[in-house]
Design an enzyme around this catalytic site. Structure first.
Site, PDB file in Angstrom:
ATOM      1  N   LYS A 146     -49.697  19.281  11.089  1.00 28.67           N
ATOM      2  CA  LYS A 146     -48.379  19.883  11.321  1.00 28.67           C
ATOM      3  C   LYS A 146     -48.661  21.295  11.835  1.00 28.67           C
ATOM      4  CE  LYS A 146     -45.452  16.701   9.746  1.00 28.67           C
ATOM      5  NZ  LYS A 146     -45.028  16.542   8.359  1.00 28.67           N
ATOM      6  N   TYR A 182     -54.869   7.288  13.485  1.00 28.99           N
ATOM      7  CA  TYR A 182     -55.057   8.589  14.136  1.00 28.99           C
ATOM      8  C   TYR A 182     -54.863   9.691  13.115  1.00 28.99           C
ATOM      9  CZ  TYR A 182     -49.904   8.165  14.709  1.00 28.99           C
ATOM     10  OH  TYR A 182     -48.564   7.966  14.516  1.00 28.99           O
TER      11      TYR A 182
END
Ligand code: 76R
Length: 248
Positions: free
Chosen positions: A148, A144
């Site tokens: 952030k 995946y």
């Protein structure tokens, strides 16, 4: 301005997700299918040879669910090599029976958050092995992409390196508690693809993906800053399993 974490880069990565056009595959005659399988076999052989000569690595997995049918994950020294192998594969007869489901371009990355910082890291054989890894041929893969967060209140990139290091330490501790069960390869993709990192996990027991990712959701760095793309999970395809999958 905050300090960017220093990163070490290794091999470039291409995650190439394909779906099989089963109606076209079934409509093909035996000779055409046999030719396509022979060509596919030659490619797998070539990729194995590259892996043996330590110039790259390839892993092939079937994908469970409707997002794709097969994942070819390739690591190579340059983007040119990834591009060349992608084009060569697209010219094969087998590729004509596939459609492109998704792809991800990135580069194997290690950050220095937890590094000891002594000497030239690239001269360290353990670090080299992590930058130029032979992909595990575990029973299962999980991929995946992630970012952030850069929201007003939770902006990873506005934190000091000490704050980020503290959170990465806690992250690393959870990760390490899965040693021997899950192997991770982090690939950086800032400037290369739509997300900031690709997370590729390998495990013999797929349940460990769920346990690990769930546990990390409660850890500050994932809970506050993690943003995730689509998850792809799959099963190892070695040559006999691939043949079995394509058999009618
Ligand atoms: O021990 C070390 O030297 C490495 C410590 C470490 C770093 C620096 C580490 C350990 N990771 C690092 C960096 Mn990780 N990792 C993820 C995810 O689902 C989620 O919540 C996040 C997705 C998983 C499952 C995972 C697993 N890690 C990173 C980075 C780069 C961050 C940056 O630079 O800002 C990302 C995006 C990321 C994401 N991590 C581990 C694991 C596991 C299993 C470990 C232990 C691995 C080991 O010790 O071999």
């Amino acid at each position: 301005m905050n300090e960017a974490a220093l990163t070490l880069e290794g091999w470039y990565a291409l995650h190439d997700f394909r779906s099989i056009d089963w109606s076209a595959w079934k409509a093909a005659d035996d000779e055409e299918r046999a030719g396509a399988l022979e060509e596919l076999h030659q490619f797998l052989q070539e990729w194995t040879d590259i892996e043996l000569s330590k110039k790259g690595s390839t892993a092939v997995y079937s994908i469970v669910g409707q997002k794709a049918d097969i994942l070819f994950m390739h690591l190579r020294e340059t983007l040119e090599e990834l591009n060349a192998l992608e084009n060569a594969f697209n010219k094969t007869t087998f590729a004509q029976y596939t459609t492109k489901a998704y792809s991800y371009v990135s580069i194997v990355e290690l950050s220095n958050y937890l590094a000891s910082g002594d000497g030239d890291p690239k001269a360290n054989p353990e670090i080299r092995a992590r930058l130029e890894p032979i992909l595990p041929k575990s029973n299962h893969i999980c991929f995946y992409p992630m970012n952030k967060k850069r929201d007003l209140n939770d902006n990873w990139y506005m934190l000091s390196i000490e704050e980020r290091r503290g959170m990465m330490r806690s992250h690393g501790m959870i990760g390490r508690s899965y040693a021997g069960k899950v192997k991770q390869i982090i690939t950086g993709s800032v400037g290369l693809d739509d997300w900031e990192w690709g997370v590729t996990l390998f495990a013999d027991d797929a349940l460990q993906f769920k346990k690990l990712v769930y546990e990390m959701r409660f850890d500050e760095v994932s809970a506050r800053f993690g943003e995730f793309g689509s998850f792809y999970v799959g099963n190892l395809l070695n040559e006999p399993l691939l043949e079995q999958m394509l058999k009618l």
